[in-house]
Design an enzyme around this catalytic site. Structure first.
Site, PDB file in Angstrom:
ATOM      1  N   LYS A 186      34.190 -60.714 -33.151  1.00 36.47           N
ATOM      2  CA  LYS A 186      33.003 -61.331 -32.536  1.00 36.47           C
ATOM      3  C   LYS A 186      32.384 -60.395 -31.508  1.00 36.47           C
ATOM      4  O   LYS A 186      32.956 -60.133 -30.459  1.00 36.47           O
ATOM      5  CB  LYS A 186      33.343 -62.650 -31.846  1.00 36.47           C
ATOM      6  N   SER A 239      35.824 -59.550 -19.398  1.00 38.12           N
ATOM      7  CA  SER A 239      36.100 -59.805 -17.987  1.00 38.12           C
ATOM      8  C   SER A 239      37.516 -60.354 -17.789  1.00 38.12           C
ATOM      9  O   SER A 239      38.071 -61.009 -18.677  1.00 38.12           O
ATOM     10  CB  SER A 239      35.085 -60.796 -17.434  1.00 38.12           C
ATOM     11  N   THR A 240      38.050 -60.118 -16.613  1.00 39.95           N
ATOM     12  CA  THR A 240      39.386 -60.614 -16.276  1.00 39.95           C
ATOM     13  C   THR A 240      39.419 -62.144 -16.342  1.00 39.95           C
ATOM     14  O   THR A 240      40.387 -62.744 -16.807  1.00 39.95           O
ATOM     15  CB  THR A 240      39.788 -60.100 -14.884  1.00 39.95           C
ATOM     16  N   GLY A 243      39.610 -63.229 -19.875  1.00 41.50           N
ATOM     17  CA  GLY A 243      40.933 -62.816 -20.344  1.00 41.50           C
ATOM     18  C   GLY A 243      41.996 -63.823 -19.923  1.00 41.50           C
ATOM     19  O   GLY A 243      42.868 -64.205 -20.715  1.00 41.50           O
ATOM     20  N   GLU A 260      42.112 -55.945 -22.641  1.00 42.85           N
ATOM     21  CA  GLU A 260      41.517 -54.842 -21.879  1.00 42.85           C
ATOM     22  C   GLU A 260      40.501 -55.479 -20.951  1.00 42.85           C
ATOM     23  O   GLU A 260      39.435 -55.905 -21.407  1.00 42.85           O
ATOM     24  CB  GLU A 260      40.813 -53.854 -22.818  1.00 42.85           C
TER      25      GLU A 260
HETATM   26  P1  NDP Z   1      32.877 -61.837 -20.884  1.00 42.56           P
HETATM   27  O1  NDP Z   1      34.275 -61.516 -20.587  1.00 42.56           O
HETATM   28  O2  NDP Z   1      32.399 -63.223 -20.745  1.00 42.56           O
HETATM   29  O3  NDP Z   1      32.513 -61.379 -22.377  1.00 42.56           O
HETATM   30  C1  NDP Z   1      33.306 -60.580 -23.215  1.00 42.56           C
HETATM   31  C2  NDP Z   1      33.337 -61.189 -24.613  1.00 42.56           C
HETATM   32  O4  NDP Z   1      34.059 -62.425 -24.606  1.00 42.56           O
HETATM   33  C3  NDP Z   1      31.972 -61.529 -25.181  1.00 42.56           C
HETATM   34  O5  NDP Z   1      31.963 -61.335 -26.575  1.00 42.56           O
HETATM   35  C4  NDP Z   1      31.864 -63.001 -24.845  1.00 42.56           C
HETATM   36  O6  NDP Z   1      30.935 -63.668 -25.651  1.00 42.56           O
HETATM   37  C5  NDP Z   1      33.269 -63.475 -25.132  1.00 42.56           C
HETATM   38  N1  NDP Z   1      33.661 -64.717 -24.481  1.00 42.56           N
HETATM   39  C6  NDP Z   1      33.093 -65.350 -23.433  1.00 42.56           C
HETATM   40  N2  NDP Z   1      33.789 -66.461 -23.114  1.00 42.56           N
HETATM   41  C7  NDP Z   1      34.836 -66.527 -23.969  1.00 42.56           C
HETATM   42  C8  NDP Z   1      35.933 -67.425 -24.135  1.00 42.56           C
HETATM   43  N3  NDP Z   1      36.105 -68.475 -23.345  1.00 42.56           N
HETATM   44  N4  NDP Z   1      36.835 -67.179 -25.118  1.00 42.56           N
HETATM   45  C9  NDP Z   1      36.700 -66.090 -25.911  1.00 42.56           C
HETATM   46  N5  NDP Z   1      35.682 -65.217 -25.808  1.00 42.56           N
HETATM   47  C10 NDP Z   1      34.762 -65.418 -24.844  1.00 42.56           C
HETATM   48  O7  NDP Z   1      31.955 -60.905 -20.045  1.00 42.56           O
HETATM   49  P2  NDP Z   1      30.427 -61.190 -19.670  1.00 42.56           P
HETATM   50  O8  NDP Z   1      29.596 -60.621 -20.707  1.00 42.56           O
HETATM   51  O9  NDP Z   1      30.158 -62.605 -19.320  1.00 42.56           O
HETATM   52  O10 NDP Z   1      30.325 -60.362 -18.343  1.00 42.56           O
HETATM   53  C11 NDP Z   1      30.759 -60.938 -17.122  1.00 42.56           C
HETATM   54  C12 NDP Z   1      31.356 -59.901 -16.233  1.00 42.56           C
HETATM   55  O11 NDP Z   1      32.528 -59.431 -16.836  1.00 42.56           O
HETATM   56  C13 NDP Z   1      30.502 -58.680 -16.041  1.00 42.56           C
HETATM   57  O12 NDP Z   1      29.626 -58.852 -14.997  1.00 42.56           O
HETATM   58  C14 NDP Z   1      31.505 -57.627 -15.779  1.00 42.56           C
HETATM   59  O13 NDP Z   1      31.822 -57.599 -14.421  1.00 42.56           O
HETATM   60  C15 NDP Z   1      32.704 -58.073 -16.543  1.00 42.56           C
HETATM   61  N6  NDP Z   1      32.876 -57.374 -17.821  1.00 42.56           N
HETATM   62  C16 NDP Z   1      33.861 -56.478 -17.877  1.00 42.56           C
HETATM   63  C17 NDP Z   1      34.071 -55.783 -19.040  1.00 42.56           C
HETATM   64  C18 NDP Z   1      35.143 -54.784 -19.109  1.00 42.56           C
HETATM   65  O14 NDP Z   1      35.301 -54.129 -20.138  1.00 42.56           O
HETATM   66  N7  NDP Z   1      35.912 -54.638 -18.064  1.00 42.56           N
HETATM   67  C19 NDP Z   1      33.226 -55.941 -20.213  1.00 42.56           C
HETATM   68  C20 NDP Z   1      32.231 -56.976 -20.062  1.00 42.56           C
HETATM   69  C21 NDP Z   1      32.092 -57.639 -18.894  1.00 42.56           C
HETATM   70  P3  NDP Z   1      29.396 -63.740 -25.198  1.00 42.56           P
HETATM   71  O15 NDP Z   1      28.931 -62.389 -24.864  1.00 42.56           O
HETATM   72  O16 NDP Z   1      28.776 -64.209 -26.434  1.00 42.56           O
HETATM   73  O17 NDP Z   1      29.371 -64.687 -24.050  1.00 42.56           O
END
Ligand code: NDP
Length: 480
Positions: A186, A239-240, A243, A260
């Site tokens: 996804k 995001s943590t 996660g 990660e």
């Molecule tokens: P998320 O952790 O929400 O998104 C990462 C992925 O997980 C996306 O595909 C998202 O879908 C999906 N997702 C969201 N909620 C769930 C859930 N409950 N169960 C399973 N999968 C889920 O990151 P965000 O895009 O909301 O970003 C928020 C913050 O996270 C950022 O501001 C940044 O600080 C941090 N971040 C950190 C990353 C890293 O690699 N360290 C990467 C991305 C974000 P969808 O996008 O469709 O919501």
């Protein structure tokens, strides 16, 4: 930001016509594209212009279920029993096709994500192809990889973020496929297009139906995927916070997991470091990909004796960065990926000022439309400040100083995260001394943000667990 230098670059726009974006996209399940069961869609937007690029199917629970079933059937009937040497041929084909269609992938990535074409063209796409090449080489050598007579895990449910959409898809799919698993992936809601082009590449490579399934949607789609009882292994990057949610939902399921997550890396500059090189490393560490990088060097720790000199040079360098059209080959800083992310960066930067840090950005004309944030430097940052502790995930650098190596280590480790770190010094012994004391999964010395498919990457503490890349990353997809 070209106003601050006496000359300017002529625009060098990348031809956009190389990519054909369809008005709408379906879900890629069992080798075919199809609408979501309930017909729902969402728009994906170009963050540099706010124009809608395409409507994309929004997968609900029924679609997730169909994708997992397709992956299970492909695992049991085709991919699992297939000899490794055969699997390798398909994975090599995917690697070659990505390389052949590299410019198309790069333009599409920059349109959907907002990152500069220079980065998508020179980093994201070549590395994605390299990941498939590297893992294709493992597919027929698993018995010699030191895992014993390991078997694949089964069906992998993989959820990826928006900062490196194609590259993260490659990081997830390539090792899983090499190890004999099938996948349901996804992509993030704001960046689905290159994953869908990758689905097209899977068709072109004649990958058997159901081996790779790509389901677009939002957080709920990801949640449904990772909770599906037919998924044997969950791989998540993001995001943590999310996660932790996934960990809670997976508790007791016996599923294999890799996470990660976020980071707040320290980039440590000692007084004996070659300062010009360090400045380039600092810029690469935090302004690459607009700072949307989990391992970004978002905290600069500089030795007090050279702090003023280094910061002068850094400010001069930042004034020469070019912000603007991601499709211009001269652009250094592209658009912020979404309105939501821009709001978060603005909120945390405002908090930095409120908490007493000094904010600086070079003179910078932001485009009228789209989501933009200038490169920003905070000095006088205290360790307790939010901008020193929280992942901003934007082009914002927090600067702290230290006097002794011990103080540098204490400050660098003063974070709940543990993903990456950088060290700049001429002394090899100091690099080793520091690297041994840094609580980070990756430590770069006199460089930053270096990646290679053969090199394992990952963190610990709040940055997650498990490794991606190298032999270690492969192990995460084997029932060893
Ligand atoms: P998320 O952790 O929400 O998104 C990462 C992925 O997980 C996306 O595909 C998202 O879908 C999906 N997702 C969201 N909620 C769930 C859930 N409950 N169960 C399973 N999968 C889920 O990151 P965000 O895009 O909301 O970003 C928020 C913050 O996270 C950022 O501001 C940044 O600080 C941090 N971040 C950190 C990353 C890293 O690699 N360290 C990467 C991305 C974000 P969808 O996008 O469709 O919501």
């Amino acid at each position: 930001m070209t106003d601050t230098v006496p000359w300017s670059y002529a625009p060098a726009p990348q031809e956009r016509g190389i990519v054909t974006i369809a008005p709408s996209y379906g879900l890629f399940v069992d080798g075919k594209f199809a609408a979501a069961a309930d017909g729902r869609t969402f728009a994906t937007v170009n963050p540099a212009t706010e124009e809608s690029l395409a409507e994309v199917a929004l997968a609900g629970e029924a679609d997730v279920d169909r994708a997992v079933r397709a992956a299970r059937a492909a695992y049991e009937n085709v991919w699992g029993p297939m000899p490794g040497a055969q699997r390798a041929k398909y994975i090599y084909r995917i690697a070659r096709l990505i390389a052949e269609r590299a410019r198309e992938f790069a333009v599409l990535e920059s349109l959907d994500n907002g990152k500069p074409i220079r980065e998508s063209r020179d980093v994201d796409v070549p590395l994605a192809s390299a990941h498939f090449f590297y893992h294709a080489g493992w597919a027929d050598k698993l018995d010699y990889a030191g895992f014993g007579q390991a078997r694949p895990v089964g069906v992998a449910g993989q959820v990826i973020p928006w900062n490196f959409p194609l590259l993260m898809a490659a990081w997830k799919l390539a090792p899983a496929l090499a190890a004999g698993n099938t996948c349901v992936l996804k992509p993030a809601e704001t960046t689905p297009l290159t994953a869908l082009l990758l689905a097209e590449v899977c068709q072109q490579a004649e990958l058997p139906p159901g081996v790779v399934n790509i389901i677009t949607g939002a957080g709920d789609t990801g949640a449904a995927l990772v909770a599906h009882p037919g998924v044997d292994k969950v791989a998540f990057t993001g995001s943590t916070e999310v996660g932790k949610e996934i960990l809670r939902s997976a508790a007791g399921s016996g599923r294999k997991l890799t996470m990660e997550l976020g980071g707040k890396a320290a980039n440590v500059v000692f007084e004996d470091a070659p300062l010009e090189g360090a400045v380039e490393g600092i810029v690469n560490g935090i302004f690459f990909n607009q700072g949307h990088v989990c391992c970004a060097g978002s905290r600069l720790l500089v030795q007090e004796s050279v702090a003023d000199m280094l910061l002068d040079r850094l400010r001069r360098r930042l004034a020469a960065l070019r912000l603007g059209d991601p499709l211009d080959k001269n652009t250094d800083i592209g658009a912020i990926n979404s309105r939501q992310q821009l709001d978060k960066i603005r909120e945390l930067s405002a908090a930095g000022e409120t908490e007493g840090a000094e904010r600086w950005s070079p003179p910078c004309q932001l485009p009228d439309r789209g989501y933009w944030f200038p490169p920003t430097l905070f000095t006088g940052v205290s360790q307790s400040s939010r901008i020193a502790r929280e992942e901003i995930f934007g082009p914002v650098l927090s600067v702290l100083t230290f006097r002794t190596p011990e103080e540098a280590v204490a400050k660098a480790n003063n974070t709940p995260y543990g993903l990456s770190a950088g060290v700049w010094t001429e002394k090899g012994s100091r690099i080793l001394w520091l690297a041994q004391r840094m609580r980070a999964g990756v430590v770069w010395a006199n460089t930053y943000n270096r990646f290679d498919p053969a090199s394992p990457f990952g963190g610990y503490r709040e940055s997650g667990f498990g490794r991606e890349g190298g032999r270690q990353g492969l192990g995460a997809y084997l029932d060893a």
